[in-house]
Design a protein around this motif. Sequence first.
Motif, PDB file in Angstrom:
ATOM      1  N   ASP A  15      87.941 137.119 -24.117  1.00  0.00           N
ATOM      2  CA  ASP A  15      88.014 136.673 -22.732  1.00  0.00           C
ATOM      3  C   ASP A  15      86.610 136.522 -22.123  1.00  0.00           C
ATOM      4  OD1 ASP A  15      89.614 136.004 -20.463  1.00  0.00           O
ATOM      5  OD2 ASP A  15      88.980 137.911 -19.568  1.00  0.00           O
ATOM      6  N   THR A  16      85.740 137.481 -22.418  1.00  0.00           N
ATOM      7  CA  THR A  16      84.345 137.407 -21.950  1.00  0.00           C
ATOM      8  C   THR A  16      83.683 136.146 -22.501  1.00  0.00           C
ATOM      9  OG1 THR A  16      84.206 139.817 -21.887  1.00  0.00           O
ATOM     10  CG2 THR A  16      82.112 138.616 -21.949  1.00  0.00           C
ATOM     11  N   ALA A  17      83.920 135.870 -23.767  1.00  0.00           N
ATOM     12  CA  ALA A  17      83.318 134.703 -24.421  1.00  0.00           C
ATOM     13  C   ALA A  17      83.806 133.403 -23.783  1.00  0.00           C
ATOM     14  CB  ALA A  17      83.648 134.712 -25.917  1.00  0.00           C
ATOM     15  N   LEU A  18      85.104 133.354 -23.530  1.00  0.00           N
ATOM     16  CA  LEU A  18      85.710 132.156 -22.942  1.00  0.00           C
ATOM     17  C   LEU A  18      85.104 131.865 -21.566  1.00  0.00           C
ATOM     18  CD1 LEU A  18      88.208 130.202 -23.562  1.00  0.00           C
ATOM     19  CD2 LEU A  18      89.409 131.592 -21.856  1.00  0.00           C
ATOM     20  N   LYS A  19      85.001 132.917 -20.741  1.00  0.00           N
ATOM     21  CA  LYS A  19      84.452 132.745 -19.389  1.00  0.00           C
ATOM     22  C   LYS A  19      82.981 132.374 -19.434  1.00  0.00           C
ATOM     23  CE  LYS A  19      87.585 135.802 -16.863  1.00  0.00           C
ATOM     24  NZ  LYS A  19      87.804 137.258 -16.729  1.00  0.00           N
ATOM     25  N   ALA A  20      82.231 133.030 -20.313  1.00  0.00           N
ATOM     26  CA  ALA A  20      80.794 132.761 -20.406  1.00  0.00           C
ATOM     27  C   ALA A  20      80.562 131.304 -20.799  1.00  0.00           C
ATOM     28  CB  ALA A  20      80.146 133.713 -21.417  1.00  0.00           C
ATOM     29  N   ARG A  21      81.341 130.837 -21.768  1.00  0.00           N
ATOM     30  CA  ARG A  21      81.178 129.454 -22.239  1.00  0.00           C
ATOM     31  C   ARG A  21      81.548 128.464 -21.132  1.00  0.00           C
ATOM     32  NH1 ARG A  21      80.149 127.396 -26.942  1.00  0.00           N
ATOM     33  NH2 ARG A  21      80.669 129.159 -28.260  1.00  0.00           N
ATOM     34  N   ASN A  32      78.905 125.730 -18.914  1.00  0.00           N
ATOM     35  CA  ASN A  32      79.137 124.299 -19.083  1.00  0.00           C
ATOM     36  C   ASN A  32      80.025 123.752 -17.959  1.00  0.00           C
ATOM     37  OD1 ASN A  32      79.049 121.747 -20.183  1.00  0.00           O
ATOM     38  ND2 ASN A  32      80.529 122.189 -21.817  1.00  0.00           N
ATOM     39  N   HIS A  33      79.532 123.923 -16.717  1.00  0.00           N
ATOM     40  CA  HIS A  33      80.186 123.340 -15.542  1.00  0.00           C
ATOM     41  C   HIS A  33      81.623 123.800 -15.322  1.00  0.00           C
ATOM     42  CE1 HIS A  33      76.778 120.707 -14.913  1.00  0.00           C
ATOM     43  NE2 HIS A  33      76.863 120.270 -16.156  1.00  0.00           N
ATOM     44  N   GLY A  34      81.940 124.996 -15.777  1.00  0.00           N
ATOM     45  CA  GLY A  34      83.291 125.511 -15.545  1.00  0.00           C
ATOM     46  C   GLY A  34      84.358 124.762 -16.327  1.00  0.00           C
ATOM     47  N   GLU A  58      83.744 126.048 -10.534  1.00  0.00           N
ATOM     48  CA  GLU A  58      82.367 125.564 -10.528  1.00  0.00           C
ATOM     49  C   GLU A  58      81.549 126.474 -11.428  1.00  0.00           C
ATOM     50  OE1 GLU A  58      81.731 123.404  -6.222  1.00  0.00           O
ATOM     51  OE2 GLU A  58      81.123 125.491  -6.452  1.00  0.00           O
ATOM     52  N   GLY A  59      80.875 125.902 -12.378  1.00  0.00           N
ATOM     53  CA  GLY A  59      80.003 126.705 -13.243  1.00  0.00           C
ATOM     54  C   GLY A  59      78.574 126.289 -13.007  1.00  0.00           C
ATOM     55  N   ARG A  60      77.887 125.979 -14.054  1.00  0.00           N
ATOM     56  CA  ARG A  60      76.508 125.509 -13.944  1.00  0.00           C
ATOM     57  C   ARG A  60      76.160 124.767 -15.221  1.00  0.00           C
ATOM     58  NH1 ARG A  60      73.747 131.245 -13.632  1.00  0.00           N
ATOM     59  NH2 ARG A  60      71.785 130.163 -13.928  1.00  0.00           N
ATOM     60  N   ASN A  61      74.983 124.171 -15.238  1.00  0.00           N
ATOM     61  CA  ASN A  61      74.530 123.528 -16.471  1.00  0.00           C
ATOM     62  C   ASN A  61      73.515 124.437 -17.145  1.00  0.00           C
ATOM     63  OD1 ASN A  61      73.487 122.041 -18.512  1.00  0.00           O
ATOM     64  ND2 ASN A  61      72.984 120.238 -17.295  1.00  0.00           N
ATOM     65  N   SER A  62      73.953 125.169 -18.138  1.00  0.00           N
ATOM     66  CA  SER A  62      73.041 126.041 -18.889  1.00  0.00           C
ATOM     67  C   SER A  62      73.427 125.976 -20.358  1.00  0.00           C
ATOM     68  CB  SER A  62      73.116 127.475 -18.367  1.00  0.00           C
ATOM     69  OG  SER A  62      72.183 128.273 -19.075  1.00  0.00           O
ATOM     70  N   ARG A  63      73.050 124.863 -20.999  1.00  0.00           N
ATOM     71  CA  ARG A  63      73.453 124.667 -22.387  1.00  0.00           C
ATOM     72  C   ARG A  63      72.261 124.803 -23.321  1.00  0.00           C
ATOM     73  NH1 ARG A  63      76.831 119.679 -20.156  1.00  0.00           N
ATOM     74  NH2 ARG A  63      74.724 118.848 -20.022  1.00  0.00           N
TER      75      ARG A  63
END
Length: 365
Positions: A203-209, A213-215, A225-230
């Motif tokens: 679950d942590t991995a899923l949310k982090a990913r 990548n923009h949620g 809403e996420g962010r752009n951090s790829r």
Amino acid sequence: MNVPFVDLYAQYLTIKKEIDSAIENVIKNSLYIGGSPVQSFEKNYAQHTGIKHVIGCANGTDSLEILLQVFNVNAGDEVIVPAMSWISTSEAVGTRGAKPVFVDIDPLTYTIDVSKIEKSITPKTKAIIPVHLYGNPADMPAIMHIAQKHNLKVIEDCAQSHDATINGKKIGTFGDAASFSFYPGKNLGAYGDAGAMATNDDDTALKARMIANHGQQGKHNHQMEGRNSRLDGLHAAVLDVKLKYIDKWTKLRMEHANTYNELFKGTSVKTPFVKDGFGHVYHLYVIQVENREKVIDQLNKNSIGNALHYPTPLPFLPAYKHLNHKPSDFPVVHEFAKRIVSIPMYAEISNDQIRFVVDTIKKVL
Ligand SMILES: *Cc1c(COP(=O)(O)O)cnc(C)c1O
């Protein structure tokens, strides 16, 4: 003799063919964002660290911040961090709107003083971010014991400690999640900014990913809403090549540290302390000396690279002036910061260069 602080070009030359061809492959196939280079590195690094999920991101600072977001650290919360680290550790807490609560360092290992953590826990405390400073593991078994007792999340800051171990178990596998930086000068470094989050929890991995990548959970499926951090394809390709050599490079760093330790024996120089069963990977080789000004001056005169990690402990930085910390709040790190100097350490340094560094320092002790 010239001894640079680190020599990234020397490292490149040892693997030039493979790196050049990996970069060419990314360009040829336009694999700039996502795709096979990123997938391949994430899979290989997961296998290498023994952590189930590795999620590439833009840098190690983002990785800490995203993990704090995953663990619902928000305004009004507190997060415990060591008083000595690169600012990212506390900065990620602050940029979440939360408050970094600093804890003094252990006088021997320079990592967070475990005996002082519980005094700093309040009802607002949500998490602890131990840092494996300079490559020396923080006391993770003790930290996990405290965290479990107080129901706190633990994010290991592994930016300086790729492949460091405690009783044979790799760091990053103790906490709820781990944060890695692949800044070029780190033990595993890309050719620009790069980082990764790692966790055994699905679950942590899923949310982090998703956040990185923009949620998105799949294309155009924005759950939030996420962010752009790829992690860029070019960096992933470089990291995948370098990963094949990290075991060898780490072993060399440890050998060089032993050489330094031996050559400094019988002098007033305080060399790094490593606890029984702990595997220090020497991202930095930090010594303590009485007359630092003279030592640095002598190193500079002889073209020997040197640096301070870090000149000002985190609580005393202007960025944390509002917290009104006094030197007496953190007596150990306050004294420590006046005595440290980091000297050249990288896999490619030669024994002659190491001997020259030590001889040069010995002249002014
Ligand atoms: C380098 C570093 C970071 C941050 O990594 P970046 O990739 O530069 O953002 C975080 N914590 C520590 C202890 C570091 O040394």
